[in-house]
Design an enzyme around this catalytic site. Structure first.
Site, short mmCIF file in Angstrom:
data_model
loop_
_atom_site.label_atom_id
_atom_site.label_comp_id
_atom_site.label_asym_id
_atom_site.label_seq_id
_atom_site.Cartn_x
_atom_site.Cartn_y
_atom_site.Cartn_z
N CYS A 2 0.84 -1.19 0.00
CA CYS A 2 0.00 0.00 0.00
C CYS A 2 0.88 1.24 0.00
O CYS A 2 2.10 1.16 0.16
CB CYS A 2 -0.90 0.00 1.23
SG CYS A 2 -1.80 -1.55 1.46
N ARG A 27 2.46 1.10 -7.05
CA ARG A 27 2.45 -0.02 -6.11
C ARG A 27 1.21 -0.90 -6.29
O ARG A 27 1.19 -2.03 -5.81
CB ARG A 27 2.48 0.51 -4.67
CG ARG A 27 3.82 1.11 -4.28
CD ARG A 27 3.72 1.86 -2.96
NE ARG A 27 5.06 2.19 -2.49
CZ ARG A 27 5.68 1.56 -1.50
NH1 ARG A 27 5.09 0.57 -0.88
NH2 ARG A 27 6.90 1.91 -1.12
N TRP A 74 -4.26 -1.88 -1.06
CA TRP A 74 -4.36 -3.14 -1.81
C TRP A 74 -4.93 -4.16 -0.83
O TRP A 74 -4.33 -4.46 0.19
CB TRP A 74 -2.99 -3.56 -2.32
CG TRP A 74 -3.00 -4.78 -3.19
CD1 TRP A 74 -3.27 -4.84 -4.52
CD2 TRP A 74 -2.68 -6.12 -2.79
NE1 TRP A 74 -3.15 -6.14 -4.97
CE2 TRP A 74 -2.79 -6.94 -3.94
CE3 TRP A 74 -2.32 -6.72 -1.58
CZ2 TRP A 74 -2.55 -8.31 -3.90
CZ3 TRP A 74 -2.08 -8.08 -1.53
CH2 TRP A 74 -2.20 -8.85 -2.70
N ASN A 98 0.35 -0.18 6.12
CA ASN A 98 0.87 -1.03 5.05
C ASN A 98 1.39 -2.30 5.70
O ASN A 98 2.25 -2.23 6.57
CB ASN A 98 2.00 -0.31 4.30
CG ASN A 98 2.63 -1.17 3.23
OD1 ASN A 98 2.12 -2.23 2.89
ND2 ASN A 98 3.76 -0.73 2.71
N GLY A 99 0.87 -3.46 5.30
CA GLY A 99 1.32 -4.72 5.87
C GLY A 99 0.16 -5.56 6.35
O GLY A 99 -0.99 -5.37 5.94
N GLU A 480 8.42 -16.83 -17.72
CA GLU A 480 8.20 -15.39 -17.62
C GLU A 480 7.18 -14.92 -18.65
O GLU A 480 6.33 -14.08 -18.35
CB GLU A 480 9.53 -14.67 -17.80
CG GLU A 480 9.44 -13.16 -17.97
CD GLU A 480 8.88 -12.42 -16.77
OE1 GLU A 480 8.69 -11.20 -16.88
OE2 GLU A 480 8.61 -13.06 -15.72
N LYS A 484 3.74 -13.00 -17.65
CA LYS A 484 3.39 -11.68 -18.17
C LYS A 484 2.00 -11.69 -18.80
O LYS A 484 1.21 -10.77 -18.60
CB LYS A 484 4.42 -11.23 -19.22
CG LYS A 484 5.70 -10.69 -18.64
CD LYS A 484 5.46 -9.34 -18.01
CE LYS A 484 6.60 -8.99 -17.05
NZ LYS A 484 6.59 -9.78 -15.81
N GLU A 487 -0.59 -11.85 -16.09
CA GLU A 487 -0.65 -10.65 -15.26
C GLU A 487 -1.47 -9.54 -15.88
O GLU A 487 -2.26 -8.89 -15.18
CB GLU A 487 0.78 -10.12 -15.01
CG GLU A 487 1.58 -10.90 -13.98
CD GLU A 487 2.96 -10.29 -13.79
OE1 GLU A 487 3.39 -10.16 -12.64
OE2 GLU A 487 3.61 -9.96 -14.80
N HIS A 503 4.62 -35.22 -20.69
CA HIS A 503 4.25 -35.69 -19.36
C HIS A 503 3.01 -35.00 -18.81
O HIS A 503 2.88 -34.85 -17.59
CB HIS A 503 5.44 -35.51 -18.41
CG HIS A 503 6.64 -36.31 -18.81
ND1 HIS A 503 6.79 -37.65 -18.51
CD2 HIS A 503 7.74 -35.95 -19.52
CE1 HIS A 503 7.94 -38.09 -19.02
NE2 HIS A 503 8.53 -37.07 -19.63
N LYS A 609 2.83 -3.59 -7.06
CA LYS A 609 4.21 -3.51 -7.52
C LYS A 609 5.18 -4.00 -6.46
O LYS A 609 6.12 -4.74 -6.74
CB LYS A 609 4.55 -2.06 -7.89
CG LYS A 609 5.94 -1.88 -8.48
CD LYS A 609 6.05 -2.58 -9.82
CE LYS A 609 7.39 -2.36 -10.47
NZ LYS A 609 7.54 -3.18 -11.69
#
Length: 614
Positions: A2, A27, A74, A98-99, A480, A484, A487, A503, A609
């Site tokens: 946050c 963020r 968030w 925040n946390g 990756e 992406k 996301e 497999h 973020k």
């Protein structure tokens, strides 16, 4: 995770709070709010969604207070509703957080038994009531905070505003970052220096366990043992980091196109380009010849950078590497032999799981080296040595330029290890460094594929599932690429080692399934046949009607006789640097697919973020 801002000002602060919060949008967040003192009374304005909703609320219901706190949230506990948005308040205090307060349930039960009435589903509200309870029992604000902090279990940064106290803010941190800004007759609190840059360039960072009492005349900082301490005041250049999108539609697009420059800067920091050798600018507090094992840990995209580095360290330095996602590493209580090396990778330098694993490694007497993009971050400060990536602020939530800069730094470190251990000769080092020096140019050439990728993305935007395959160092790039796409486009995608296709994943392939295959033509004698094996996997996909999207080089395109839906041809380059360059097309595929689907590219839903909670 946050964003926190606090201002002790001389003029109305509501607009300044919102402007500072805008600098923390990178963020990620799902609601926002501010609280000010209006004639001494606590007054809040909160809103779901983006900051523009909060701005509209304030324009309808203006605030004139000269002291206040602000927050972008968030969601961790409770839905992203207005009632769960920060600041949370009682009749005496307002707090932003925040946390995560891990023991909030037991604290809430205790406080409700004493008559506290809760108005949200969040863990944060217990902090407001806990401090209020202390004040009801006769404690002054600072003493009430001092009494409450030891009772909070978890990681947090907090900022407190008190009714009737026109010249007092209190901040505290345990795990999550918090900075103090110094002005002329004004003082500030913020999650990072970027938020405070419009007001001041004079910053002090609280250490873990610190809490601070701010007035307009200054600040008094206390450590976890409640002893008065001084924290270094430094000049910040964060004002230079307030970046715009330039000619690009999104920050992510701008950051993708910045990669030739920032990767070049990072390489220049760690290479003697004239001498064609690695020249690390820092002194390593260990000798690679005495290191028997490297342990790596990171989260998300940074973890994939570590996966690539595992190949490099084992190949260049003959050093065995153990790598795990940070959220699993420490909980399985991995055994360490004292005196070995632990490497941590984090863009923000504040990732909670990575920081916790770092502390576990330190307890196990490991040398701690971290690769971070924020050299003033907590991970950086708690490391024996850091290798900063010179990516600059990365505003888009989905990491792009930070990832390639991490790879550049890790490649330099792996080569330095190989040279120190006598695995690489001087000629080997020269060849590897020459290949790295060419990387920014190769990235520029890869960016020229954008028109082809933009056209391809129009097809991908209609798909529900996408498979990514790769072998060797192309395997982490496949992972990756899938991450992406998930996301920012919200399309389901999975990355697999190509040899694992038979497999299980092969069952998914049909005429509607695009399969992105990352397959540079491998010229390494020791790994002869890797490309041919990947071609065999392509044949298995083609036999089942899958739509093949091949990312390769001229030799790979020539050697592949199979028809593809699309072949993206990158320039010829040394095999060792392909992961850095091949990251570009998978980033562009994700970006343009998301743009075609109309998603929020820079701030995708549910993501943040800087992940400062576990």
């Amino acid at each position: 995770m946050c964003g926190i801002v606090g201002i002790l000002g001389r003029e109305p602060v509501a607009g300044q709070l919102v402007d500072a919060l805008k600098r923390l949008e990178y963020r990620g967040y799902d609601s926002a709010g501010v609280a000010t003192l209006e004639a001494g009374a606590l007054t809040r304005r909160r809103a779901e969604g983006k900051l523009r909703n909060l701005e509209l609320r304030i324009s309808r219901e203006p605030l004139s207070g000269t002291i206040g706190i602000g927050h972008t949230r968030w969601a961790t506990h409770g839905k992203p509703t207005e009632s769960n948005a920060h600041p949370h308040a009682t009749d005496r205090i307002a707090v932003v957080h925040n946390g995560i307060i891990e023991n909030f349930r037991e604290l809430r039960d205790e406080l409700e038994a004493k008559g506290a009435k809760f108005a949200s589903d969040t863990d944060t509200e217990v902090v407001a009531h806990l401090v209020t309870q202390g004040m009801k029992e006769g404690l002054k604000p600072a003493d009430a905070v001092k009494a409450a902090l030891p009772r909070l279990r978890g990681a947090f940064a907090l900022a407190f505003l008190f009714g009737g106290e026109e010249d007092l803010l209190i901040g505290a941190r345990k795990g999550s970052p918090l900075a103090i800004g110094y002005g002329e007759g004004e003082m500030y609190l913020g999650s990072d220096a970027i938020a405070l840059a419009p007001f001041t360039d004079t910053i002090a960072y609280l250490e873990d366990g610190d809490w601070a009492v701010l007035t307009r005349n200054g600040v008094q900082v206390y450590d976890a043992a409640n002893r008065k301490v001084e924290r270094q005041v430094q000049k910040s250049n964060a004002s230079a980091f307030l970046v715009g999108k330039g000619n690009h539609r999104h920050f992510m697009a701008k950051e993708i196109h910045e990669q030739p420059e920032v990767v070049g800067h990072t390489l220049a920091h760690y290479l003697d380009m004239a001498g064609e050798r690695v020249s690390l600018p820092m002194t390593l507090p260990f000798d690679f010849r005495s290191i028997e094992r490297v342990s790596m840990s990171a989260c998300g995209t940074a973890y994939y950078a570590g996966l690539v580095a595992k190949y490099w360290f084992e190949r260049f330095a003959r050093l065995p590497v153990e790598i795990d996602v940070a959220s699993e590493f420490r909980y399985r209580e991995a055994p360490f032999a004292p005196g070995n090396l632990a490497v941590f990778v984090s863009q923000s330098g504040e990732t909670a799981d990575t920081l916790a694993t770092l502390r576990y490694a330190r307890e196990q007497k490991q040398h701690v080296l971290s690769i971070v993009n924020v050299p003033t971050s907590t991970i950086a400060r708690e490391s024996d040595v850091i290798m900063p990536t010179l990516a600059g602020p990365e505003i888009g939530v989905a990491s792009t330029k930070a990832f390639t800069c991490q790879l550049a730094a890790l490649a330099c470190l792996a080569i330095a290890a190989g040279r120190a251990r006598g695995v690489l000769t001087a000629e080997d080092e020269r060849n590897l460094v020459r290949a790295l020096i060419e990387v920014p140019r190769h990235i520029s050439e890869a960016l020229r594929l954008e028109p082809e990728i933009e056209a391809l993305a129009r097809d991908l935007a209609r798909c529900r599932d996408v498979l990514y395959l790769g072998r060797g160092t192309a395997y982490p790039i496949a992972l990756e690429g899938a991450l992406k796409l998930k996301e920012i486009s919200y399309i389901h995608a999975e990355g697999y080692a190509a040899g694992e296709l038979k497999h299980g994943p092969i069952a998914l392939i049909d005429e509607s399934m695009p399969v992105v295959i990352v397959a540079p033509y491998d010229k390494s004698a020791r790994r002869e046949g890797v490309f041919e094996k990947t071609v065999s996997n392509m044949q298995e996909v083609a036999a089942r009607g899958g739509r093949i999207i091949l990312i390769t080089d001229p030799k790979g395109a020539q050697e592949t006789s199979l028809p593809t839906h699309k072949t993206l041809v990158l320039p010829d380059m040394a095999t060792t640097v392909t992961p850095i360059v091949y990251a570009i097309p998978v980033q562009l595929i994700a970006y343009h697919t998301a743009v075609n689907m109309g998603t929020d590219v820079d701030q995708p839903r549910n993501l943040a973020k800087s992940v400062t909670v576990e």
